[in-house]
Design an enzyme around this catalytic site. Sequence first.
Site, PDB file in Angstrom:
ATOM      1  N   SER A  89      47.189 -54.744  -8.390  1.00  9.09           N
ATOM      2  CA  SER A  89      48.541 -53.982  -8.465  1.00  9.09           C
ATOM      3  C   SER A  89      49.590 -54.344  -7.652  1.00  9.09           C
ATOM      4  CB  SER A  89      48.381 -52.365  -8.371  1.00  9.09           C
ATOM      5  OG  SER A  89      49.432 -51.686  -8.116  1.00  9.09           O
ATOM      6  N   TYR A 124      44.971 -45.293  -2.785  1.00  5.49           N
ATOM      7  CA  TYR A 124      44.644 -45.970  -4.012  1.00  5.49           C
ATOM      8  C   TYR A 124      45.088 -47.371  -3.805  1.00  5.49           C
ATOM      9  CZ  TYR A 124      46.139 -48.291  -8.597  1.00  5.49           C
ATOM     10  OH  TYR A 124      46.405 -49.280  -9.423  1.00  5.49           O
ATOM     11  N   LYS A 165      43.028 -51.232  -3.905  1.00  6.51           N
ATOM     12  CA  LYS A 165      43.155 -52.502  -4.379  1.00  6.51           C
ATOM     13  C   LYS A 165      43.261 -53.718  -3.634  1.00  6.51           C
ATOM     14  CE  LYS A 165      43.368 -50.999  -8.673  1.00  6.51           C
ATOM     15  NZ  LYS A 165      42.392 -51.335  -9.639  1.00  6.51           N
TER      16      LYS A 165
HETATM   17  P1  NAD Z   1      43.361 -45.894 -17.329  1.00  3.53           P
HETATM   18  O1  NAD Z   1      42.949 -44.566 -16.399  1.00  3.53           O
HETATM   19  O2  NAD Z   1      43.830 -45.576 -18.403  1.00  3.53           O
HETATM   20  O3  NAD Z   1      41.978 -46.787 -17.510  1.00  3.53           O
HETATM   21  C1  NAD Z   1      40.943 -46.835 -16.614  1.00  3.53           C
HETATM   22  C2  NAD Z   1      39.787 -46.610 -17.339  1.00  3.53           C
HETATM   23  O4  NAD Z   1      38.523 -46.799 -16.362  1.00  3.53           O
HETATM   24  C3  NAD Z   1      39.713 -45.098 -17.868  1.00  3.53           C
HETATM   25  O5  NAD Z   1      39.323 -45.164 -19.242  1.00  3.53           O
HETATM   26  C4  NAD Z   1      38.415 -44.350 -16.913  1.00  3.53           C
HETATM   27  O6  NAD Z   1      37.614 -43.652 -17.783  1.00  3.53           O
HETATM   28  C5  NAD Z   1      37.444 -45.640 -16.658  1.00  3.53           C
HETATM   29  N1  NAD Z   1      36.853 -45.560 -15.439  1.00  3.53           N
HETATM   30  C6  NAD Z   1      37.310 -45.127 -14.139  1.00  3.53           C
HETATM   31  N2  NAD Z   1      36.166 -45.329 -13.343  1.00  3.53           N
HETATM   32  C7  NAD Z   1      35.130 -45.546 -13.794  1.00  3.53           C
HETATM   33  C8  NAD Z   1      33.844 -45.915 -13.629  1.00  3.53           C
HETATM   34  N3  NAD Z   1      33.407 -45.654 -12.362  1.00  3.53           N
HETATM   35  N4  NAD Z   1      32.963 -46.381 -14.505  1.00  3.53           N
HETATM   36  C9  NAD Z   1      33.280 -46.411 -15.630  1.00  3.53           C
HETATM   37  N5  NAD Z   1      34.710 -46.263 -16.241  1.00  3.53           N
HETATM   38  C10 NAD Z   1      35.509 -45.785 -15.238  1.00  3.53           C
HETATM   39  O7  NAD Z   1      44.223 -46.935 -16.259  1.00  3.53           O
HETATM   40  P2  NAD Z   1      44.935 -47.980 -16.893  1.00  3.53           P
HETATM   41  O8  NAD Z   1      46.389 -47.879 -16.546  1.00  3.53           O
HETATM   42  O9  NAD Z   1      44.507 -48.655 -18.028  1.00  3.53           O
HETATM   43  O10 NAD Z   1      44.456 -48.982 -15.556  1.00  3.53           O
HETATM   44  C11 NAD Z   1      43.638 -49.932 -15.822  1.00  3.53           C
HETATM   45  C12 NAD Z   1      43.584 -50.723 -14.171  1.00  3.53           C
HETATM   46  O11 NAD Z   1      44.742 -51.172 -13.971  1.00  3.53           O
HETATM   47  C13 NAD Z   1      43.164 -49.750 -13.203  1.00  3.53           C
HETATM   48  O12 NAD Z   1      42.203 -50.215 -12.214  1.00  3.53           O
HETATM   49  C14 NAD Z   1      44.323 -49.507 -12.511  1.00  3.53           C
HETATM   50  O13 NAD Z   1      44.286 -49.050 -11.139  1.00  3.53           O
HETATM   51  C15 NAD Z   1      45.039 -50.764 -12.821  1.00  3.53           C
HETATM   52  N6  NAD Z   1      46.724 -50.636 -12.600  1.00  3.53           N
HETATM   53  C16 NAD Z   1      47.354 -49.874 -13.578  1.00  3.53           C
HETATM   54  C17 NAD Z   1      48.559 -49.703 -13.540  1.00  3.53           C
HETATM   55  C18 NAD Z   1      49.411 -48.739 -14.351  1.00  3.53           C
HETATM   56  O14 NAD Z   1      50.538 -48.397 -13.774  1.00  3.53           O
HETATM   57  N7  NAD Z   1      48.839 -48.317 -15.298  1.00  3.53           N
HETATM   58  C19 NAD Z   1      49.313 -50.323 -12.596  1.00  3.53           C
HETATM   59  C20 NAD Z   1      48.902 -51.496 -11.592  1.00  3.53           C
HETATM   60  C21 NAD Z   1      47.357 -51.359 -11.708  1.00  3.53           C
HETATM   61  N1  UFG Z   2      60.122 -41.404 -11.245  1.00 10.58           N
HETATM   62  C1  UFG Z   2      61.114 -40.489 -11.307  1.00 10.58           C
HETATM   63  N2  UFG Z   2      60.460 -39.196 -11.853  1.00 10.58           N
HETATM   64  C2  UFG Z   2      59.165 -39.129 -12.489  1.00 10.58           C
HETATM   65  C3  UFG Z   2      58.353 -40.238 -12.106  1.00 10.58           C
HETATM   66  C4  UFG Z   2      58.618 -41.483 -11.527  1.00 10.58           C
HETATM   67  O1  UFG Z   2      62.054 -40.455 -11.141  1.00 10.58           O
HETATM   68  O2  UFG Z   2      58.788 -38.035 -12.918  1.00 10.58           O
HETATM   69  C5  UFG Z   2      60.693 -42.640 -10.583  1.00 10.58           C
HETATM   70  C6  UFG Z   2      59.912 -43.030  -9.426  1.00 10.58           C
HETATM   71  O3  UFG Z   2      60.412 -42.394  -8.246  1.00 10.58           O
HETATM   72  C7  UFG Z   2      59.893 -44.511  -9.328  1.00 10.58           C
HETATM   73  C8  UFG Z   2      59.978 -45.128 -10.840  1.00 10.58           C
HETATM   74  O4  UFG Z   2      60.295 -43.743 -11.306  1.00 10.58           O
HETATM   75  O5  UFG Z   2      61.424 -44.983  -8.745  1.00 10.58           O
HETATM   76  C9  UFG Z   2      58.734 -45.423 -11.262  1.00 10.58           C
HETATM   77  O6  UFG Z   2      57.519 -44.569 -10.911  1.00 10.58           O
HETATM   78  P1  UFG Z   2      56.296 -44.673 -11.475  1.00 10.58           P
HETATM   79  O7  UFG Z   2      55.367 -43.522 -10.653  1.00 10.58           O
HETATM   80  O8  UFG Z   2      56.168 -44.489 -12.856  1.00 10.58           O
HETATM   81  O9  UFG Z   2      55.601 -46.043 -10.878  1.00 10.58           O
HETATM   82  P2  UFG Z   2      55.626 -46.550  -9.462  1.00 10.58           P
HETATM   83  O10 UFG Z   2      56.454 -47.596  -9.253  1.00 10.58           O
HETATM   84  O11 UFG Z   2      55.646 -45.537  -8.343  1.00 10.58           O
HETATM   85  O12 UFG Z   2      54.018 -47.062  -9.293  1.00 10.58           O
HETATM   86  C10 UFG Z   2      53.240 -47.578 -10.480  1.00 10.58           C
HETATM   87  C11 UFG Z   2      51.835 -47.156 -10.655  1.00 10.58           C
HETATM   88  C12 UFG Z   2      51.018 -47.758  -9.548  1.00 10.58           C
HETATM   89  C13 UFG Z   2      51.375 -49.241  -9.364  1.00 10.58           C
HETATM   90  C14 UFG Z   2      52.824 -49.770  -9.344  1.00 10.58           C
HETATM   91  C15 UFG Z   2      52.695 -51.092  -9.394  1.00 10.58           C
HETATM   92  O13 UFG Z   2      51.751 -45.719 -10.626  1.00 10.58           O
HETATM   93  O14 UFG Z   2      49.589 -47.254  -9.693  1.00 10.58           O
HETATM   94  O15 UFG Z   2      53.413 -48.920 -10.499  1.00 10.58           O
HETATM   95  O16 UFG Z   2      54.103 -51.738  -9.187  1.00 10.58           O
HETATM   96  F1  UFG Z   2      50.783 -49.706  -8.475  1.00 10.58           F
END
Ligand code: NAD
Ligand code: UFG
Length: 338
Positions: free
Chosen positions: A124, A149, A153
């Site tokens: 991330s 979190y 990572k």
């Molecule tokens: P998500 O929660 O939709 O997907 C994660 C999945 O992993 C879920 O289906 C959950 O049930 C499963 N899971 C969690 N722990 C587990 C375990 N111990 N065993 C088996 N299954 C398990 O999240 P996502 O948005 O699809 O994210 C996928 C990956 O990408 C995550 O590792 C997350 O940290 C990373 N990531 C997400 C974002 C974002 O903004 N969505 C940004 C950066 C990184």
């Molecule tokens: N925001 C609002 N109102 C809300 C939610 C978010 O104003 O209800 C704003 C936040 O302050 C920020 C922007 O929208 O300025 C994006 O916020 P998000 O929570 O959607 O995303 P972040 O950038 O904070 O973080 C996300 C994921 C993290 C990941 C990161 C990677 O949540 O897991 O992107 O860049 F690590």
Amino acid sequence: MNVLVTGGSGYIGSHTCLELLNQGHTVVAVDNLCNSSRLALDRVEQLTGKTIPFYQQDVRDEEKLSQVFAQHPIDCVIHFAGLKAVGESVSKPLAYYSNNLDSTLVLCKVMNAHGVKRLVFSSSATVYSGDNAMPLQENSKIGNCSNPYGWTKYMCEQILRDIAKADPEWSVIQLRYFNPVGAHESGLIGEDPKDIPNNLMPYISQTAIGRREQLSIFGGDYPTHDGTGVRDYIHVVDLARGHVSALDYLMNHTGEEIFNLGTGHGYSVLDMVNAFQQANHVIVPHCITDRRPGDLPTCYADPEKSREMLGWTATHDLDAMCRDTWRWQSQNPNGYEA
Ligand code: NAD
Ligand code: UFG
């Protein structure tokens, strides 16, 4: 290739399974469904006409995971499984360190035991230190994470780096995602937060459909073009395709590489609200409130290394991100379990 996808029924995992199948790969998925629905993969099967062997189990269950490797000739693994809610990680650090670190350690141990040494890891942009200049490059400073979190990572990246260094047969790609949004254009799969959304885009779409009263915009006095926070939003289908490109690279290289998956463009919260309203002809009631602790003013990627070495670039624009989010939201107003 035969790809094991952990966290396969999650938001990014399900979109990636779809792209892998469309590109001729086969997929085996493992997920404990702690944050997702089995229906996501049913719908991927429906869209592709292909079958995904699915194991509902925890990645940390070493014996069961080993059985999956024994049953399927796995070539490589994409490791999505993990907990991802930033705020929750502050109140439940043990759950986050335990889940995210143990799942990665157990997975690598089982992979080693079965001679599978090719891994793509979901990292991330949160691993980057807050004091970097923009855009962020893969060699920008990491660390100083503002929540558990982010540290999970950071630590997983280090573990994987050390594994690749110790055994030259390993090939590890760490993908640093920026802000994934949107949904598959069919409207059949998308993001389905279990509780009140933490992230901006699902909050916007749930407000537009009436599940939330109004969007709180966290801070209107940042040093950005309109005072609201700027992020690099990337369509989840582009992100999923980045994983397919990473697999191609993985098969032809060993060692460890890091790639940003972002677009290189920053949009503010108000840009997102306006784009969503315009693209979908809906109203998103909103107000400006206090800043959210830990938020940066601006965060966006330099995606040049991914373009050069993976041959990957994002192709979906902001309008597509907004339209596809809304199609998913309006076809599934209460998510998968409606
Ligand atoms: P998500 O929660 O939709 O997907 C994660 C999945 O992993 C879920 O289906 C959950 O049930 C499963 N899971 C969690 N722990 C587990 C375990 N111990 N065993 C088996 N299954 C398990 O999240 P996502 O948005 O699809 O994210 C996928 C990956 O990408 C995550 O590792 C997350 O940290 C990373 N990531 C997400 C974002 C974002 O903004 N969505 C940004 C950066 C990184
Ligand atoms: N925001 C609002 N109102 C809300 C939610 C978010 O104003 O209800 C704003 C936040 O302050 C920020 C922007 O929208 O300025 C994006 O916020 P998000 O929570 O959607 O995303 P972040 O950038 O904070 O973080 C996300 C994921 C993290 C990941 C990161 C990677 O949540 O897991 O992107 O860049 F690590």
